[in-house]
Design a protein around this motif. Structure first.
Motif, mmCIF file in Angstrom:
data_model
loop_
_atom_site.group_PDB
_atom_site.id
_atom_site.type_symbol
_atom_site.label_atom_id
_atom_site.label_comp_id
_atom_site.label_asym_id
_atom_site.label_seq_id
_atom_site.Cartn_x
_atom_site.Cartn_y
_atom_site.Cartn_z
ATOM 1 N N LEU A 154 45.991 68.261 78.374
ATOM 2 C CA LEU A 154 44.932 68.440 77.366
ATOM 3 C C LEU A 154 43.621 67.767 77.757
ATOM 4 O O LEU A 154 42.571 68.089 77.191
ATOM 5 N N PHE A 155 43.662 66.856 78.724
ATOM 6 C CA PHE A 155 42.521 65.967 78.920
ATOM 7 C C PHE A 155 41.866 66.097 80.294
ATOM 8 O O PHE A 155 41.174 65.200 80.736
ATOM 9 N N GLY A 156 42.070 67.217 80.954
ATOM 10 C CA GLY A 156 41.371 67.464 82.206
ATOM 11 C C GLY A 156 39.894 67.744 81.960
ATOM 12 O O GLY A 156 39.517 68.404 80.989
ATOM 13 N N GLY A 157 39.039 67.215 82.819
ATOM 14 C CA GLY A 157 37.607 67.465 82.713
ATOM 15 C C GLY A 157 36.934 66.767 81.551
ATOM 16 O O GLY A 157 35.835 67.164 81.142
ATOM 17 N N ILE A 158 37.554 65.717 81.019
ATOM 18 C CA ILE A 158 36.989 64.992 79.874
ATOM 19 C C ILE A 158 36.549 63.589 80.263
ATOM 20 O O ILE A 158 35.479 63.125 79.844
ATOM 21 N N PHE A 159 37.343 62.922 81.081
ATOM 22 C CA PHE A 159 37.084 61.517 81.395
ATOM 23 C C PHE A 159 36.268 61.378 82.682
ATOM 24 O O PHE A 159 36.340 62.217 83.580
ATOM 25 N N VAL A 373 36.749 63.603 85.874
ATOM 26 C CA VAL A 373 38.081 63.703 86.475
ATOM 27 C C VAL A 373 38.652 65.049 86.038
ATOM 28 O O VAL A 373 39.117 65.209 84.913
ATOM 29 N N LYS A 374 38.615 66.027 86.943
ATOM 30 C CA LYS A 374 38.959 67.400 86.557
ATOM 31 C C LYS A 374 40.462 67.611 86.429
ATOM 32 O O LYS A 374 40.930 68.273 85.504
ATOM 33 N N ASP A 375 41.240 67.067 87.365
ATOM 34 C CA ASP A 375 42.681 67.330 87.391
ATOM 35 C C ASP A 375 43.459 66.059 87.104
ATOM 36 O O ASP A 375 44.187 65.543 87.959
ATOM 37 N N LEU A 376 43.320 65.549 85.903
ATOM 38 C CA LEU A 376 43.955 64.290 85.523
ATOM 39 C C LEU A 376 45.475 64.373 85.663
ATOM 40 O O LEU A 376 46.111 63.482 86.240
ATOM 41 N N ALA A 377 46.082 65.446 85.161
ATOM 42 C CA ALA A 377 47.539 65.575 85.197
ATOM 43 C C ALA A 377 48.043 65.703 86.634
ATOM 44 O O ALA A 377 49.048 65.087 87.009
ATOM 45 N N VAL A 378 47.370 66.508 87.441
ATOM 46 C CA VAL A 378 47.781 66.697 88.835
ATOM 47 C C VAL A 378 47.719 65.384 89.588
ATOM 48 O O VAL A 378 48.644 65.029 90.326
#
Length: 382
Positions: A154-159, A373-378
């Motif tokens: 849910l949080f890619g590209g936010i932080f 940070v675009k790919d936080l989960a990856v």
């Protein structure tokens, strides 16, 4: 004629005339001296003023280029909903220029907002409102393993920045780390750094063999499977939710482990750099940690190779048990696992004050940069 023949008294009128001339010349000289003094004074004032302006400009430009401006960091929610008084970053850690606040009314003026994952992942707490103020950074804070970090997608590209135990975080602060004795610092921060003493005879004759403190018990965990196998060969004292009662707090655990030769520092999940306080409790207590977590090479980023026993070093659990029993009966071999201690101290960051101050320091150094940070989960699962 002698020399005196050329001398004659000067008349009063001549003397008076010369005095008048001298006085006139003296007056002119005094006038010019006053003028020159004023010019010199004004010139020096101008020079000093110019140098002062240059100095101010230099300080401003240097601070701007290094990101050393004072900053305000907003704590969006206290981690796990547990309120803790915000620290004075300078008093405790000698980090200056940092103002910490948990007052959401300061959002518009905050240079950065630090957001703990658990609260926003539960969907009970909203993210700060958009659009965010100009150049404001959002910092993702998380000290759980990927296995216990839900809804990352849910949080890619936010932080803008990440802060965790991972060495490749934008802001890296592990659960603990070693400090060589010669680099240990004095002052307030030294209260979080604990010197390790060299082993003594009593360390090789501790009355108990193996301890394990566990609060999160799950039959699906690899560490529970290891425990079932290992207890068939050596006696293990278990403390925590499914064992003997033990008061909460690392200090209580450390005090308990001083009676044991070995401690099972078994992580609840196996991920890169996920090495928690379990390891450091054993190190502080002088018990040799038996570790289950990331590979040995990962542990060696934090400890000397001989400072721990990794379960992956043994073909079977029975081989591990044999090695522990051999060390118990052979202090000379056990010394190899403990002799390194005299060269180090252990620093254990206190949750969450040092984390907030470290984040504030990083914001100062990276002021003006707001990449996402675009790919936080990856990244976090890698």
């Amino acid at each position: 004629m002698g020399a005196g023949a050329h001398w004659r008294p000067v008349g009063r009128s001549t003397v008076a005339a010369r005095r008048a001339e001298w006085r006139a010349g003296s007056s002119q000289r005094q006038c010019w001296e006053r003028v020159l003094r004023r010019i010199n004074s004004s010139l020096w004032e101008a020079i000093l003023g110019f140098l002062f302006v240059l100095w101010v400009c230099f300080i401003y430009l240097f601070a701007s280029s290094t990101g050393e401006d004072p900053v305000t960091l907003l704590i969006w929610t206290h981690p796990f909903g547990e309120y803790r008084q915000l620290p004075d970053c300078w008093e405790l850690y000698q980090i200056d220029g940092c103002t910490l606040t948990d007052d959401k009314r300061a959002y518009a003026e905050a240079d950065a907002v630090i957001i703990h994952h658990r609260e926003i992942a539960s969907l009970k707490v909203d993210l700060p409102p958009e659009p965010r103020p100009h150049a404001q950074k959002w910092i993702w804070l998380n000290y759980e393993s990927p296995s216990h970090t839900p809804r990352l997608w849910l949080f890619g590209g936010i932080f803008n920045l990440t802060m965790s135990y991972r060495t490749d975080s934008d802001i890296f602060l592990p659960y603990g780390y070693l400090v060589p004795r010669e680099r240990a610092v004095a002052g307030p921060q030294s209260r979080f750094t604990h010197p390790l003493r060299r082993p003594s005879h009593s360390d090789f004759s501790r009355p108990r063999l193996v301890a394990w403190v566990v609060s999160n018990w799950s039959e699906s965990h690899a560490r529970v499977s290891l425990f079932y196998k290992l207890r068939r060969f050596v006696h293990i004292d278990v403390f925590g939710r499914v064992g003997r009662p033990l008061q909460k707090g690392s200090d209580n655990v450390v005090q308990l482990l001083r009676r044991y030769l070995f401690y099972l520092a078994l992580e609840n999940s196996l991920h890169t750099d996920y090495i928690t306080e379990k390891l450091w409790n054993a190190v502080l207590a002088g018990a040799i940690p038996v570790v289950l977590g990331p590979p040995r090479k990962n542990y060696e980023r934090f400890l000397p190779p001989e400072a721990f026993i990794h379960v992956d070093d043994f073909a079977t659990v029975q081989d591990l048990a044999r090695y522990l029993l051999m060390l118990k009966s052979n202090p000379g071999l056990m010394r190899r696992h403990l002799d390194w201690r005299g060269r180090y101290s252990v620093h254990r960051p206190v949750f969450w004050g040092e984390h907030f101050c470290s984040a504030c320091k990083a914001v100062r150094k990276s002021k003006g940069r707001t990449a996402l940070v675009k790919d936080l989960a990856v990244w976090f699962h890698s």
